[in-house]
Write an enzyme that holds these catalytic residues in place. Sequence first.
Site, PDB file in Angstrom:
ATOM      1  N   TYR A   1       0.811  -1.210   0.000  1.00 34.52           N
ATOM      2  CA  TYR A   1       0.000   0.000   0.000  1.00 34.52           C
ATOM      3  C   TYR A   1       0.848   1.265   0.000  1.00 34.52           C
ATOM      4  O   TYR A   1       0.434   2.284  -0.544  1.00 34.52           O
ATOM      5  CB  TYR A   1      -0.925   0.031   1.227  1.00 34.52           C
ATOM      6  CG  TYR A   1      -2.170  -0.800   1.088  1.00 34.52           C
ATOM      7  CD1 TYR A   1      -2.103  -2.159   0.833  1.00 34.52           C
ATOM      8  CD2 TYR A   1      -3.424  -0.217   1.231  1.00 34.52           C
ATOM      9  CE1 TYR A   1      -3.249  -2.927   0.722  1.00 34.52           C
ATOM     10  CE2 TYR A   1      -4.580  -0.970   1.123  1.00 34.52           C
ATOM     11  CZ  TYR A   1      -4.480  -2.327   0.864  1.00 34.52           C
ATOM     12  OH  TYR A   1      -5.620  -3.073   0.755  1.00 34.52           O
TER      13      TYR A   1
ATOM     14  N   LYS B   1       4.387 -15.298   2.936  1.00 42.12           N
ATOM     15  CA  LYS B   1       4.670 -16.023   1.689  1.00 42.12           C
ATOM     16  C   LYS B   1       6.183 -16.232   1.653  1.00 42.12           C
ATOM     17  O   LYS B   1       6.884 -15.748   0.749  1.00 42.12           O
ATOM     18  CB  LYS B   1       4.145 -15.195   0.494  1.00 42.12           C
ATOM     19  CG  LYS B   1       4.184 -15.910  -0.834  1.00 42.12           C
ATOM     20  CD  LYS B   1       3.142 -17.019  -0.991  1.00 42.12           C
ATOM     21  CE  LYS B   1       3.347 -17.755  -2.306  1.00 42.12           C
ATOM     22  NZ  LYS B   1       2.531 -18.984  -2.414  1.00 42.12           N
TER      23      LYS B   1
ATOM     24  N   ASP C   1      -1.527 -18.690   0.816  1.00 45.88           N
ATOM     25  CA  ASP C   1      -2.480 -19.425  -0.022  1.00 45.88           C
ATOM     26  C   ASP C   1      -3.124 -20.561   0.777  1.00 45.88           C
ATOM     27  O   ASP C   1      -4.331 -20.787   0.709  1.00 45.88           O
ATOM     28  CB  ASP C   1      -1.819 -19.931  -1.319  1.00 45.88           C
ATOM     29  CG  ASP C   1      -0.456 -20.549  -1.101  1.00 45.88           C
ATOM     30  OD1 ASP C   1       0.082 -20.471   0.026  1.00 45.88           O
ATOM     31  OD2 ASP C   1       0.101 -21.113  -2.061  1.00 45.88           O
TER      32      ASP C   1
ATOM     33  N   ASP D   1      -5.833  -7.689   4.165  1.00 52.06           N
ATOM     34  CA  ASP D   1      -6.998  -7.101   3.487  1.00 52.06           C
ATOM     35  C   ASP D   1      -7.838  -8.221   2.878  1.00 52.06           C
ATOM     36  O   ASP D   1      -9.051  -8.286   3.056  1.00 52.06           O
ATOM     37  CB  ASP D   1      -6.507  -6.137   2.404  1.00 52.06           C
ATOM     38  CG  ASP D   1      -7.665  -5.512   1.630  1.00 52.06           C
ATOM     39  OD1 ASP D   1      -8.644  -5.105   2.271  1.00 52.06           O
ATOM     40  OD2 ASP D   1      -7.580  -5.450   0.390  1.00 52.06           O
TER      41      ASP D   1
ATOM     42  N   ASP E   1     -11.584 -10.026   4.457  1.00 56.49           N
ATOM     43  CA  ASP E   1     -12.860 -10.064   3.720  1.00 56.49           C
ATOM     44  C   ASP E   1     -13.342 -11.504   3.593  1.00 56.49           C
ATOM     45  O   ASP E   1     -14.527 -11.792   3.732  1.00 56.49           O
ATOM     46  CB  ASP E   1     -12.711  -9.467   2.312  1.00 56.49           C
ATOM     47  CG  ASP E   1     -13.189  -8.020   2.255  1.00 56.49           C
ATOM     48  OD1 ASP E   1     -13.089  -7.332   3.297  1.00 56.49           O
ATOM     49  OD2 ASP E   1     -13.666  -7.582   1.189  1.00 56.49           O
TER      50      ASP E   1
END
Length: 370
Positions: free
Chosen positions: A141, A191, A223, A247, A251
């Site tokens: 970001y 990751k 993942d 983020d 959700d």
Amino acid sequence: MDLKIAVIGGDGIGPEVTAESVKVLESVGRRFGHTFTWKTGQMGGCAIDKYGTPLPDETIDMILGCDAILFGAVGGPKWDDPRAKTHPEDGILRIRKELGLFANVRPIKVYPDLMDSSPLRRERLEGVDMVIVRELTGGLYFGRPKRRWENARGRRAVDTLSYTEKEIERVVRVGFDMARSRRNKLTSVDKANVLESGRLWREIATELHDEYRDVELTHLLVDNAAMQLITNPAQFDVIVTENTFGDILSDEASVLAGSMGMLPSASLTSPPPKKGTRRRRSGKPSLYEPIHGSAPDIAGQGVANPVASLLSSAMMLRWSFGLHKEADAIEKGVDAVMSEGFRTRDIAGEGDKCIGTVQFGDMVAGAVAG
Ligand code: IPM
Ligand code: MG
């Protein structure tokens, strides 16, 4: 205590749900002997219309003089044009960076009564009670370089995923502390099989674990974490992860709860106070907001669900001020109204008593008053 709160309703249903929080907090104040001073300011699309910018300096100055921020939501179709110079969301990113809101905390709890509104089967949802701690001021970001350009070969764009040791440490620490106050399990998501930043993240989480031997630490690749959130969500207690992963995963996790209208969040400038201590008021204010957006399609109709905002104000009492009894009173008030079968339209099922935003807030304020 005398608490000075910045109230920023924003756009769409933001002002409607935030008004219910103000009402319920007033009721908490009367019962427990606290006084509130409310300061209002504009942010988002409404600020673009009035000041030409989503976060005017006046709002920032006002916020900096307050102890905490109660925020609604920003955005709407009116300000969606991708060619526009500025968007309501830019205001959120700026406030995060300016205040240093580095830890975004999103609790996800499944209300037994709402299990049937989730797309997942009831067996999967039983016992789901987790908190996602998302890093909020670093990563893709904000990393530099961040730009877009064009040359003879065509258009090109770059974003940068960068983290310093200090940025990782302070947010992973929030994760460990949060786990300690709950079921002592922390899942650190990265990751590390591909990204350098992920390898550093994992290394620092592992090092910090030496200070938190009582907490069980698990590392998961992002993942795999995305898959396990659906296949076995009840295993999670606290998840800590970097900005973009958080983020996306938050959700995804919100779907477990059946409705976005129920989920609160906090964005913190400093770690939450330890149980039994009241926060010394210093430093910059933290921000509390529902995770749902501005829902322009139902704005102004008085049907929005205020629960996410009410639970956010409970988080504010707990985490900015260490007012645990007072926070409990709001959470119990919401539970009491729900258990009598009262619901706003988004979650009302057959046999429920469907009521509006203001009525719901009135009932919780009444329950809080005792
Ligand atoms: C969120 C939102 C924001 C984000 C947007 C609106 C900038 O999706 O709070 O999760 O990406 O952080
Ligand atoms: Mg998001």
